[in-house]
Design a protein around this motif. Structure first.
Motif, PDB file in Angstrom:
ATOM      1  N   HIS A 290      82.267 -24.225  97.636  1.00 31.02           N
ATOM      2  CA  HIS A 290      83.265 -25.224  97.267  1.00 31.02           C
ATOM      3  C   HIS A 290      84.051 -24.673  96.086  1.00 31.02           C
ATOM      4  N   VAL A 291      85.278 -24.228  96.356  1.00 38.15           N
ATOM      5  CA  VAL A 291      86.125 -23.651  95.304  1.00 38.15           C
ATOM      6  C   VAL A 291      86.905 -24.783  94.654  1.00 38.15           C
ATOM      7  N   LYS A 292      86.859 -24.829  93.336  1.00 39.79           N
ATOM      8  CA  LYS A 292      87.502 -25.919  92.588  1.00 39.79           C
ATOM      9  C   LYS A 292      89.024 -25.776  92.600  1.00 39.79           C
ATOM     10  N   LEU A 293      89.681 -26.904  92.876  1.00 38.98           N
ATOM     11  CA  LEU A 293      91.137 -27.001  92.826  1.00 38.98           C
ATOM     12  C   LEU A 293      91.502 -27.702  91.523  1.00 38.98           C
ATOM     13  N   TYR A 294      92.231 -26.991  90.668  1.00 38.95           N
ATOM     14  CA  TYR A 294      92.592 -27.513  89.359  1.00 38.95           C
ATOM     15  C   TYR A 294      93.972 -28.150  89.373  1.00 38.95           C
ATOM     16  N   ASP A 295      94.152 -29.123  88.531  1.00 37.99           N
ATOM     17  CA  ASP A 295      95.443 -29.770  88.349  1.00 37.99           C
ATOM     18  C   ASP A 295      96.278 -28.899  87.414  1.00 37.99           C
ATOM     19  N   VAL A 296      96.540 -27.678  87.866  1.00 36.35           N
ATOM     20  CA  VAL A 296      97.304 -26.697  87.095  1.00 36.35           C
ATOM     21  C   VAL A 296      98.377 -26.148  88.017  1.00 36.35           C
ATOM     22  N   GLN A 297      99.573 -26.009  87.474  1.00 37.04           N
ATOM     23  CA  GLN A 297     100.653 -25.421  88.247  1.00 37.04           C
ATOM     24  C   GLN A 297     101.040 -24.101  87.631  1.00 37.04           C
ATOM     25  N   VAL A 298     100.992 -23.048  88.453  1.00 37.61           N
ATOM     26  CA  VAL A 298     101.436 -21.737  87.997  1.00 37.61           C
ATOM     27  C   VAL A 298     102.874 -21.587  88.456  1.00 37.61           C
ATOM     28  N   ALA A 299     103.729 -21.286  87.530  1.00 38.52           N
ATOM     29  CA  ALA A 299     105.157 -21.292  87.802  1.00 38.52           C
ATOM     30  C   ALA A 299     105.574 -20.040  88.541  1.00 38.52           C
TER      31      ALA A 299
ATOM     32  N   ILE B 174      94.038  -3.715  86.351  1.00 36.39           N
ATOM     33  CA  ILE B 174      95.375  -4.028  86.848  1.00 36.39           C
ATOM     34  C   ILE B 174      95.673  -3.146  88.051  1.00 36.39           C
ATOM     35  N   SER B 175      96.038  -3.798  89.144  1.00 38.81           N
ATOM     36  CA  SER B 175      96.466  -3.073  90.342  1.00 38.81           C
ATOM     37  C   SER B 175      97.682  -3.789  90.916  1.00 38.81           C
ATOM     38  N   ASP B 176      98.396  -3.099  91.787  1.00 36.84           N
ATOM     39  CA  ASP B 176      99.566  -3.699  92.411  1.00 36.84           C
ATOM     40  C   ASP B 176      99.147  -4.901  93.234  1.00 36.84           C
ATOM     41  N   GLY B 177      99.939  -5.947  93.178  1.00 35.40           N
ATOM     42  CA  GLY B 177      99.652  -7.142  93.956  1.00 35.40           C
ATOM     43  C   GLY B 177     100.223  -8.370  93.277  1.00 35.40           C
ATOM     44  N   ILE B 178      99.850  -9.532  93.803  1.00 33.83           N
ATOM     45  CA  ILE B 178     100.311 -10.795  93.230  1.00 33.83           C
ATOM     46  C   ILE B 178      99.235 -11.310  92.287  1.00 33.83           C
ATOM     47  N   TRP B 179      99.655 -11.671  91.087  1.00 34.60           N
ATOM     48  CA  TRP B 179      98.745 -12.077  90.022  1.00 34.60           C
ATOM     49  C   TRP B 179      99.215 -13.374  89.376  1.00 34.60           C
ATOM     50  N   VAL B 180      98.271 -14.077  88.785  1.00 34.23           N
ATOM     51  CA  VAL B 180      98.592 -15.144  87.842  1.00 34.23           C
ATOM     52  C   VAL B 180      98.438 -14.516  86.471  1.00 34.23           C
ATOM     53  N   ILE B 181      99.505 -14.586  85.692  1.00 31.18           N
ATOM     54  CA  ILE B 181      99.528 -13.966  84.368  1.00 31.18           C
ATOM     55  C   ILE B 181     100.069 -14.967  83.360  1.00 31.18           C
TER      56      ILE B 181
ATOM     57  N   ILE C  29     102.539 -14.635  80.065  1.00 33.59           N
ATOM     58  CA  ILE C  29     103.373 -13.734  79.270  1.00 33.59           C
ATOM     59  C   ILE C  29     103.984 -14.480  78.091  1.00 33.59           C
ATOM     60  N   GLY C  30     103.223 -15.450  77.587  1.00 34.01           N
ATOM     61  CA  GLY C  30     103.629 -16.142  76.384  1.00 34.01           C
ATOM     62  C   GLY C  30     104.233 -17.510  76.581  1.00 34.01           C
ATOM     63  N   GLY C  31     104.262 -18.016  77.787  1.00 27.84           N
ATOM     64  CA  GLY C  31     104.841 -19.339  78.002  1.00 27.84           C
ATOM     65  C   GLY C  31     104.046 -20.177  78.974  1.00 27.84           C
ATOM     66  N   GLY C  32     102.837 -19.775  79.254  1.00 26.86           N
ATOM     67  CA  GLY C  32     102.015 -20.465  80.234  1.00 26.86           C
ATOM     68  C   GLY C  32     101.863 -19.625  81.486  1.00 26.86           C
ATOM     69  N   PRO C  33     101.041 -20.074  82.409  1.00 24.23           N
ATOM     70  CA  PRO C  33     100.740 -19.248  83.583  1.00 24.23           C
ATOM     71  C   PRO C  33     101.908 -19.173  84.567  1.00 24.23           C
ATOM     72  N   VAL C  34     102.148 -17.963  85.061  1.00 23.69           N
ATOM     73  CA  VAL C  34     103.147 -17.719  86.097  1.00 23.69           C
ATOM     74  C   VAL C  34     102.502 -16.885  87.195  1.00 23.69           C
ATOM     75  N   VAL C  35     103.052 -16.978  88.379  1.00 26.95           N
ATOM     76  CA  VAL C  35     102.578 -16.158  89.492  1.00 26.95           C
ATOM     77  C   VAL C  35     103.674 -15.147  89.801  1.00 26.95           C
ATOM     78  N   LYS C  36     103.324 -13.873  89.771  1.00 21.09           N
ATOM     79  CA  LYS C  36     104.302 -12.792  89.939  1.00 21.09           C
ATOM     80  C   LYS C  36     103.649 -11.616  90.655  1.00 21.09           C
ATOM     81  N   ARG C  37     104.499 -10.803  91.232  1.00 21.70           N
ATOM     82  CA  ARG C  37     104.047  -9.539  91.812  1.00 21.70           C
ATOM     83  C   ARG C  37     104.051  -8.497  90.690  1.00 21.70           C
ATOM     84  N   LEU C  38     102.953  -7.774  90.547  1.00 17.74           N
ATOM     85  CA  LEU C  38     102.860  -6.733  89.519  1.00 17.74           C
ATOM     86  C   LEU C  38     102.821  -5.362  90.171  1.00 17.74           C
ATOM     87  N   GLN C  39     103.500  -4.427  89.519  1.00 20.11           N
ATOM     88  CA  GLN C  39     103.471  -3.041  89.965  1.00 20.11           C
ATOM     89  C   GLN C  39     103.175  -2.179  88.748  1.00 20.11           C
TER      90      GLN C  39
END
Length: 159
Positions: free
Chosen positions: A23-32, A96-103, A105-115
Protein backbone atom coordinates in the motif's frame (compact mmCIF):
# COMPACT_ATOMS: atom_id res chain seq x y z
CA UNK A 1 -3.04 -15.12 -14.12
CA UNK A 2 -6.26 -15.47 -16.05
CA UNK A 3 -7.84 -12.61 -17.95
CA UNK A 4 -11.24 -14.36 -17.98
CA UNK A 5 -12.68 -11.60 -15.80
CA UNK A 6 -11.94 -9.08 -18.54
CA UNK A 7 -13.92 -11.07 -21.10
CA UNK A 8 -16.70 -12.39 -18.85
CA UNK A 9 -16.95 -9.58 -16.31
CA UNK A 10 -17.26 -12.23 -13.59
CA UNK A 11 -15.44 -11.20 -10.46
CA UNK A 12 -15.03 -14.84 -9.38
CA UNK A 13 -12.56 -15.21 -12.28
CA UNK A 14 -10.19 -12.84 -10.48
CA UNK A 15 -7.63 -14.62 -8.34
CA UNK A 16 -7.33 -12.43 -5.27
CA UNK A 17 -3.96 -12.46 -3.61
CA UNK A 18 -3.52 -9.62 -1.18
CA UNK A 19 -0.69 -11.06 0.87
CA UNK A 20 2.02 -9.83 -1.49
CA UNK A 21 0.81 -6.29 -2.04
CA UNK A 22 2.18 -2.94 -0.96
CA UNK A 23 0.00 0.00 0.00
CA UNK A 24 1.86 3.06 -1.29
CA UNK A 25 0.85 6.27 0.47
CA UNK A 26 -0.72 9.04 -1.60
CA UNK A 27 0.15 12.44 -0.15
CA UNK A 28 -1.80 15.65 -0.43
CA UNK A 29 1.21 17.23 -2.14
CA UNK A 30 1.36 18.73 -5.59
CA UNK A 31 4.62 18.73 -7.49
CA UNK A 32 4.57 21.54 -9.98
CA UNK A 33 5.10 20.91 -13.64
CA UNK A 34 6.10 24.56 -13.79
CA UNK A 35 7.25 26.72 -10.90
CA UNK A 36 7.38 25.14 -7.47
CA UNK A 37 5.12 25.92 -4.56
CA UNK A 38 6.12 25.51 -0.95
CA UNK A 39 4.65 22.50 0.82
CA UNK A 40 3.42 23.37 4.28
CA UNK A 41 1.83 20.05 5.28
CA UNK A 42 2.41 16.56 3.94
CA UNK A 43 -0.63 14.52 4.89
CA UNK A 44 -1.54 11.06 3.65
CA UNK A 45 -4.94 11.16 1.96
CA UNK A 46 -5.11 7.60 0.63
CA UNK A 47 -3.12 4.56 -0.40
CA UNK A 48 -2.92 2.78 -3.73
CA UNK A 49 -2.15 -0.92 -3.74
CA UNK A 50 0.52 -2.39 -6.01
CA UNK A 51 1.87 -5.92 -6.37
CA UNK A 52 5.11 -6.01 -4.38
CA UNK A 53 6.85 -8.36 -6.82
CA UNK A 54 5.98 -6.01 -9.70
CA UNK A 55 7.39 -3.01 -7.83
CA UNK A 56 10.65 -4.88 -7.27
CA UNK A 57 11.02 -6.65 -10.61
CA UNK A 58 9.58 -4.14 -13.07
CA UNK A 59 10.24 -0.80 -11.38
CA UNK A 60 13.38 -1.98 -9.54
CA UNK A 61 12.19 -0.27 -6.36
CA UNK A 62 12.11 -1.05 -2.68
CA UNK A 63 8.42 -0.61 -1.76
CA UNK A 64 9.17 1.06 1.57
CA UNK A 65 10.93 3.90 -0.27
CA UNK A 66 7.96 4.91 -2.45
CA UNK A 67 5.36 7.64 -2.25
CA UNK A 68 2.67 9.03 -4.53
CA UNK A 69 2.02 12.72 -5.22
CA UNK A 70 -0.06 14.79 -7.65
CA UNK A 71 1.21 16.74 -10.66
CA UNK A 72 0.04 20.30 -11.23
CA UNK A 73 0.85 22.67 -14.07
CA UNK A 74 1.73 22.17 -17.72
CA UNK A 75 5.52 22.20 -18.04
CA UNK A 76 5.69 18.41 -18.41
CA UNK A 77 2.76 18.33 -20.83
CA UNK A 78 2.87 15.43 -23.27
CA UNK A 79 4.43 13.21 -20.61
CA UNK A 80 2.57 14.28 -17.47
CA UNK A 81 -0.55 16.36 -17.15
CA UNK A 82 -2.43 18.25 -14.47
CA UNK A 83 -3.94 15.82 -11.96
CA UNK A 84 -1.70 12.85 -12.80
CA UNK A 85 -0.29 10.86 -9.91
CA UNK A 86 3.42 10.02 -9.94
CA UNK A 87 5.26 7.41 -7.90
CA UNK A 88 8.49 8.73 -6.44
CA UNK A 89 11.39 6.46 -5.44
CA UNK A 90 13.20 8.19 -2.59
CA UNK A 91 16.03 5.65 -2.43
CA UNK A 92 17.71 7.11 -5.51
CA UNK A 93 18.67 10.55 -4.21
CA UNK A 94 22.37 9.73 -3.95
CA UNK A 95 22.66 8.83 -7.63
CA UNK A 96 21.67 11.42 -10.22
CA UNK A 97 20.82 9.81 -13.54
CA UNK A 98 18.91 10.92 -16.60
CA UNK A 99 15.17 10.69 -16.19
CA UNK A 100 12.16 12.37 -14.64
CA UNK A 101 12.66 13.51 -11.05
CA UNK A 102 10.93 15.40 -8.29
CA UNK A 103 13.38 18.08 -7.21
CA UNK A 104 13.43 21.21 -5.10
CA UNK A 105 15.29 24.14 -6.60
CA UNK A 106 14.40 26.65 -3.94
CA UNK A 107 10.68 27.16 -4.41
CA UNK A 108 9.10 23.86 -3.50
CA UNK A 109 8.87 20.53 -5.29
CA UNK A 110 8.78 20.41 -9.09
CA UNK A 111 8.74 17.51 -11.51
CA UNK A 112 11.28 17.84 -14.33
CA UNK A 113 13.37 15.80 -16.71
CA UNK A 114 17.04 15.82 -15.66
CA UNK A 115 20.02 15.26 -17.89
CA UNK A 116 23.47 14.86 -16.35
CA UNK A 117 25.68 16.89 -18.71
CA UNK A 118 28.92 17.29 -16.76
CA UNK A 119 30.46 16.20 -13.48
CA UNK A 120 28.60 18.82 -11.44
CA UNK A 121 26.06 20.13 -13.93
CA UNK A 122 22.47 19.09 -14.46
CA UNK A 123 20.25 20.23 -17.31
CA UNK A 124 16.67 20.74 -16.08
CA UNK A 125 14.18 20.19 -18.89
CA UNK A 126 10.44 20.74 -19.22
CA UNK A 127 8.81 18.44 -21.78
CA UNK A 128 6.58 21.36 -22.82
CA UNK A 129 9.55 23.04 -24.50
CA UNK A 130 7.37 25.43 -26.52
CA UNK A 131 6.54 27.24 -23.31
CA UNK A 132 9.45 26.48 -20.94
CA UNK A 133 13.17 26.75 -21.64
CA UNK A 134 15.69 24.30 -20.18
CA UNK A 135 18.29 25.58 -17.75
CA UNK A 136 21.52 24.38 -16.20
CA UNK A 137 22.09 23.88 -12.49
CA UNK A 138 25.73 24.04 -11.39
CA UNK A 139 25.95 21.91 -8.25
CA UNK A 140 29.30 23.41 -7.26
CA UNK A 141 27.96 26.98 -7.31
CA UNK A 142 24.95 26.38 -5.04
CA UNK A 143 24.77 22.81 -3.74
CA UNK A 144 22.16 23.75 -1.13
CA UNK A 145 19.84 25.30 -3.73
CA UNK A 146 19.20 21.98 -5.46
CA UNK A 147 17.76 18.90 -3.77
CA UNK A 148 16.74 15.58 -5.29
CA UNK A 149 13.53 14.34 -3.69
CA UNK A 150 13.24 11.20 -5.76
CA UNK A 151 13.06 9.66 -9.21
CA UNK A 152 9.65 9.27 -10.86
CA UNK A 153 9.22 5.58 -11.64
CA UNK A 154 5.51 5.39 -12.56
CA UNK A 155 2.63 7.66 -13.42
CA UNK A 156 -1.10 7.26 -13.66
CA UNK A 157 -3.95 9.47 -14.71
CA UNK A 158 -6.92 9.96 -16.93
CA UNK A 159 -6.63 9.37 -20.63
Amino acid sequence: KSLDWLVTGRKDSISPSISNHTHVKLYDVQVAGGHGAEVSVESVIDTITFDTNWLRSELKCEPSQLSLVFVTGDSMKSTLKEGDVVMVDHSTVDNISDGIWVIDIGGGPVVKRLQHIAKAQIKVISDNDKKYDPFIVDLTADPDGFRLIGRVVWSGGRM
